[in-house]
Motif scaffolding. Structure first.
Motif, PDB file in Angstrom:
ATOM      1  N   MET A  76      14.879  14.153  -3.393  1.00  0.00           N
ATOM      2  CA  MET A  76      13.310  13.728  -3.526  1.00  0.00           C
ATOM      3  C   MET A  76      12.463  14.290  -4.825  1.00  0.00           C
ATOM      4  N   ASP A  77      11.615  13.494  -5.425  1.00  0.00           N
ATOM      5  CA  ASP A  77      10.630  14.105  -6.669  1.00  0.00           C
ATOM      6  C   ASP A  77       9.574  14.896  -5.739  1.00  0.00           C
ATOM      7  N   GLN A  78       8.837  15.223  -6.551  1.00  0.00           N
ATOM      8  CA  GLN A  78       7.585  16.126  -6.308  1.00  0.00           C
ATOM      9  C   GLN A  78       6.809  15.250  -5.199  1.00  0.00           C
ATOM     10  N   GLN A  79       6.755  14.035  -5.478  1.00  0.00           N
ATOM     11  CA  GLN A  79       5.722  13.227  -4.507  1.00  0.00           C
ATOM     12  C   GLN A  79       6.284  13.124  -3.079  1.00  0.00           C
ATOM     13  N   LEU A  80       5.697  13.279  -2.169  1.00  0.00           N
ATOM     14  CA  LEU A  80       6.095  13.200  -0.760  1.00  0.00           C
ATOM     15  C   LEU A  80       5.823  11.863  -0.350  1.00  0.00           C
ATOM     16  N   ARG A  81       6.755  11.147   0.031  1.00  0.00           N
ATOM     17  CA  ARG A  81       6.584   9.735   0.605  1.00  0.00           C
ATOM     18  C   ARG A  81       6.606   9.613   2.155  1.00  0.00           C
ATOM     19  N   ILE A  82       5.517   9.299   2.640  1.00  0.00           N
ATOM     20  CA  ILE A  82       5.341   9.152   3.939  1.00  0.00           C
ATOM     21  C   ILE A  82       5.138   7.612   4.440  1.00  0.00           C
ATOM     22  N   LEU A  83       6.091   7.058   5.277  1.00  0.00           N
ATOM     23  CA  LEU A  83       6.111   5.897   5.703  1.00  0.00           C
ATOM     24  C   LEU A  83       5.256   5.703   7.322  1.00  0.00           C
ATOM     25  N   ILE A  84       4.405   4.865   7.095  1.00  0.00           N
ATOM     26  CA  ILE A  84       3.779   4.695   8.513  1.00  0.00           C
ATOM     27  C   ILE A  84       3.969   3.167   8.950  1.00  0.00           C
ATOM     28  N   ALA A  85       4.769   3.328   9.967  1.00  0.00           N
ATOM     29  CA  ALA A  85       4.923   2.021  10.760  1.00  0.00           C
ATOM     30  C   ALA A  85       4.193   1.545  11.905  1.00  0.00           C
ATOM     31  N   ASP A  86       3.387   0.877  11.870  1.00  0.00           N
ATOM     32  CA  ASP A  86       2.391   0.416  12.956  1.00  0.00           C
ATOM     33  C   ASP A  86       1.968  -1.089  12.685  1.00  0.00           C
ATOM     34  N   ASP A  87       1.835  -1.864  13.789  1.00  0.00           N
ATOM     35  CA  ASP A  87       1.488  -3.124  13.765  1.00  0.00           C
ATOM     36  C   ASP A  87      -0.152  -3.336  13.708  1.00  0.00           C
ATOM     37  N   HIS A  88      -0.757  -2.283  13.645  1.00  0.00           N
ATOM     38  CA  HIS A  88      -2.248  -2.277  13.493  1.00  0.00           C
ATOM     39  C   HIS A  88      -2.708  -1.785  12.273  1.00  0.00           C
ATOM     40  N   PRO A  89      -2.707  -2.650  10.891  1.00  0.00           N
ATOM     41  CA  PRO A  89      -2.812  -2.039   9.487  1.00  0.00           C
ATOM     42  C   PRO A  89      -4.025  -1.377   9.462  1.00  0.00           C
ATOM     43  N   LEU A  90      -5.082  -1.873  10.090  1.00  0.00           N
ATOM     44  CA  LEU A  90      -6.385  -0.891  10.091  1.00  0.00           C
ATOM     45  C   LEU A  90      -6.200   0.726  10.610  1.00  0.00           C
ATOM     46  N   PHE A  91      -5.408   0.664  11.627  1.00  0.00           N
ATOM     47  CA  PHE A  91      -5.096   2.134  12.111  1.00  0.00           C
ATOM     48  C   PHE A  91      -4.197   2.889  10.971  1.00  0.00           C
ATOM     49  N   SER A  92      -3.051   1.995  10.786  1.00  0.00           N
ATOM     50  CA  SER A  92      -2.229   2.849   9.789  1.00  0.00           C
ATOM     51  C   SER A  92      -2.914   3.117   8.441  1.00  0.00           C
ATOM     52  N   GLU A  93      -3.630   2.308   7.864  1.00  0.00           N
ATOM     53  CA  GLU A  93      -4.252   2.436   6.512  1.00  0.00           C
ATOM     54  C   GLU A  93      -5.520   3.617   6.687  1.00  0.00           C
ATOM     55  N   ALA A  94      -5.827   3.754   7.818  1.00  0.00           N
ATOM     56  CA  ALA A  94      -7.018   5.149   8.038  1.00  0.00           C
ATOM     57  C   ALA A  94      -6.185   6.218   8.120  1.00  0.00           C
ATOM     58  N   ILE A  95      -5.025   6.274   8.726  1.00  0.00           N
ATOM     59  CA  ILE A  95      -4.357   7.456   8.652  1.00  0.00           C
ATOM     60  C   ILE A  95      -3.558   7.727   7.367  1.00  0.00           C
ATOM     61  N   ALA A  96      -3.646   6.674   6.639  1.00  0.00           N
ATOM     62  CA  ALA A  96      -3.030   6.938   5.239  1.00  0.00           C
ATOM     63  C   ALA A  96      -4.043   7.566   4.371  1.00  0.00           C
ATOM     64  N   ASP A  97      -5.225   7.098   4.664  1.00  0.00           N
ATOM     65  CA  ASP A  97      -6.127   7.395   3.710  1.00  0.00           C
ATOM     66  C   ASP A  97      -6.724   8.673   4.233  1.00  0.00           C
ATOM     67  N   ALA A 150       0.761  13.367  -1.766  1.00  0.00           N
ATOM     68  CA  ALA A 150       1.531  12.565  -0.804  1.00  0.00           C
ATOM     69  C   ALA A 150       1.290  10.961  -1.329  1.00  0.00           C
ATOM     70  N   HIS A 151       2.237  10.153  -0.882  1.00  0.00           N
ATOM     71  CA  HIS A 151       2.246   8.769  -1.077  1.00  0.00           C
ATOM     72  C   HIS A 151       2.423   7.883   0.140  1.00  0.00           C
ATOM     73  N   CYS A 152       1.623   7.365   0.796  1.00  0.00           N
ATOM     74  CA  CYS A 152       1.893   6.592   2.033  1.00  0.00           C
ATOM     75  C   CYS A 152       2.228   5.156   1.792  1.00  0.00           C
ATOM     76  N   ILE A 153       3.000   4.710   2.487  1.00  0.00           N
ATOM     77  CA  ILE A 153       3.448   3.269   2.604  1.00  0.00           C
ATOM     78  C   ILE A 153       3.292   3.007   3.763  1.00  0.00           C
ATOM     79  N   CYS A 154       2.674   1.749   4.279  1.00  0.00           N
ATOM     80  CA  CYS A 154       2.424   1.192   5.440  1.00  0.00           C
ATOM     81  C   CYS A 154       2.873  -0.244   5.893  1.00  0.00           C
ATOM     82  N   VAL A 155       3.669  -0.337   6.888  1.00  0.00           N
ATOM     83  CA  VAL A 155       4.301  -1.396   7.292  1.00  0.00           C
ATOM     84  C   VAL A 155       3.960  -1.845   8.650  1.00  0.00           C
ATOM     85  N   GLU A 156       4.536  -2.983   9.032  1.00  0.00           N
ATOM     86  CA  GLU A 156       3.918  -3.545  10.470  1.00  0.00           C
ATOM     87  C   GLU A 156       5.190  -3.754  11.387  1.00  0.00           C
ATOM     88  N   THR A 157       6.273  -3.642  10.950  1.00  0.00           N
ATOM     89  CA  THR A 157       7.393  -4.031  11.931  1.00  0.00           C
ATOM     90  C   THR A 157       8.469  -2.952  11.470  1.00  0.00           C
TER      91      THR A 157
END
Length: 219
Positions: A1-22, A31-38
């Protein structure tokens, strides 16, 4: 892994996952957050990217409870896993923990508290609700019962007070305003706190403080 920490947030409520990512992006350097819904989208991201932490909704499209957790752990043994849930019963928590999940976070917690709990896992600890339940008073740490906040022998009363404010998510400017001090004074105190706790930044300081029971984790 490089110095950037990738955090994957999987939740079917995008407003919730994006708020946590922010919130994660605002307090976790690099940190670099990726949000998916399934679940399928989460598996695709895990295959394509070097993900360090997976934050997974227990009740989302494609999820099949403990079976899905075991499947993820088998395919991706090195990723840290945090389960988000409205409710998981204590049997499921124990099974998921045995399958390699490091964190169980009730969605009823505030965004700042959820990020604090996730940061415990990011720094090598575990987080689970008190008494293996979705209790109103969750506990952070390495699988031990709830304990009251305790003192660190090297921390002054002012440093313990500032550490508590750090754990609540306040910025240096907000802490200075709250305590009637200059921001530069708060920076000086936080630097001393980091030295005494042997950490490099506020996320590590808060994670250690929560894990060691130095401060309570507020919802």
């Amino acid at each position: 892994m490089d110095q950037q920490l990738r955090i994957l947030i999987a939740d079917d409520h995008p407003l919730f996952s994006e708020a946590i990512a922010d919130q994660i992006a605002s307090v976790v350097e690099g940190a670099h957050c990726i949000c998916v819904e399934t679940l399928d989208a989460a598996l695709d991201e895990l295959k394509s990217n070097d993900v360090g932490v997976l934050v997974l909704d227990w009740d989302m499209p494609g999820m099949n409870g403990i079976a899905s957790v075991r499947h993820i752990r088998k395919q991706f043994p090195n990723v840290s896993m945090v389960i988000l849930s409205g409710f998981i019963n204590n049997i499921e928590i124990r099974e998921a923990h045995a399958a390699g999940v490091q964190g169980f976070v009730p969605k009823s917690m505030s965004g700042k508290a959820i990020v604090s709990a996730i940061s415990v896992v990011m720094n090598g600890g575990t987080y689970r609700p008190a008494r293996d339940e979705q209790a109103s008073e969750p506990v952070a740490g390495r699988n031990r019962p709830t304990a009251p906040a305790r003192d660190h022998p090297d921390l002054t009363a002012r440093e313990r007070e500032i550490l508590q404010h750090l754990a609540s998510g306040m910025t240096n400017k907000e802490i200075a305003r709250q305590l009637g001090l200059q921001e530069v004074t708060i920076k000086m105190h936080t630097s001393r706190i980091f030295d005494k706790l042997n950490v490099r930044n506020r996320v590590q300081a808060v994670s250690l403080a929560i894990a060691e029971g130095l401060v309570p984790l507020n919802e």
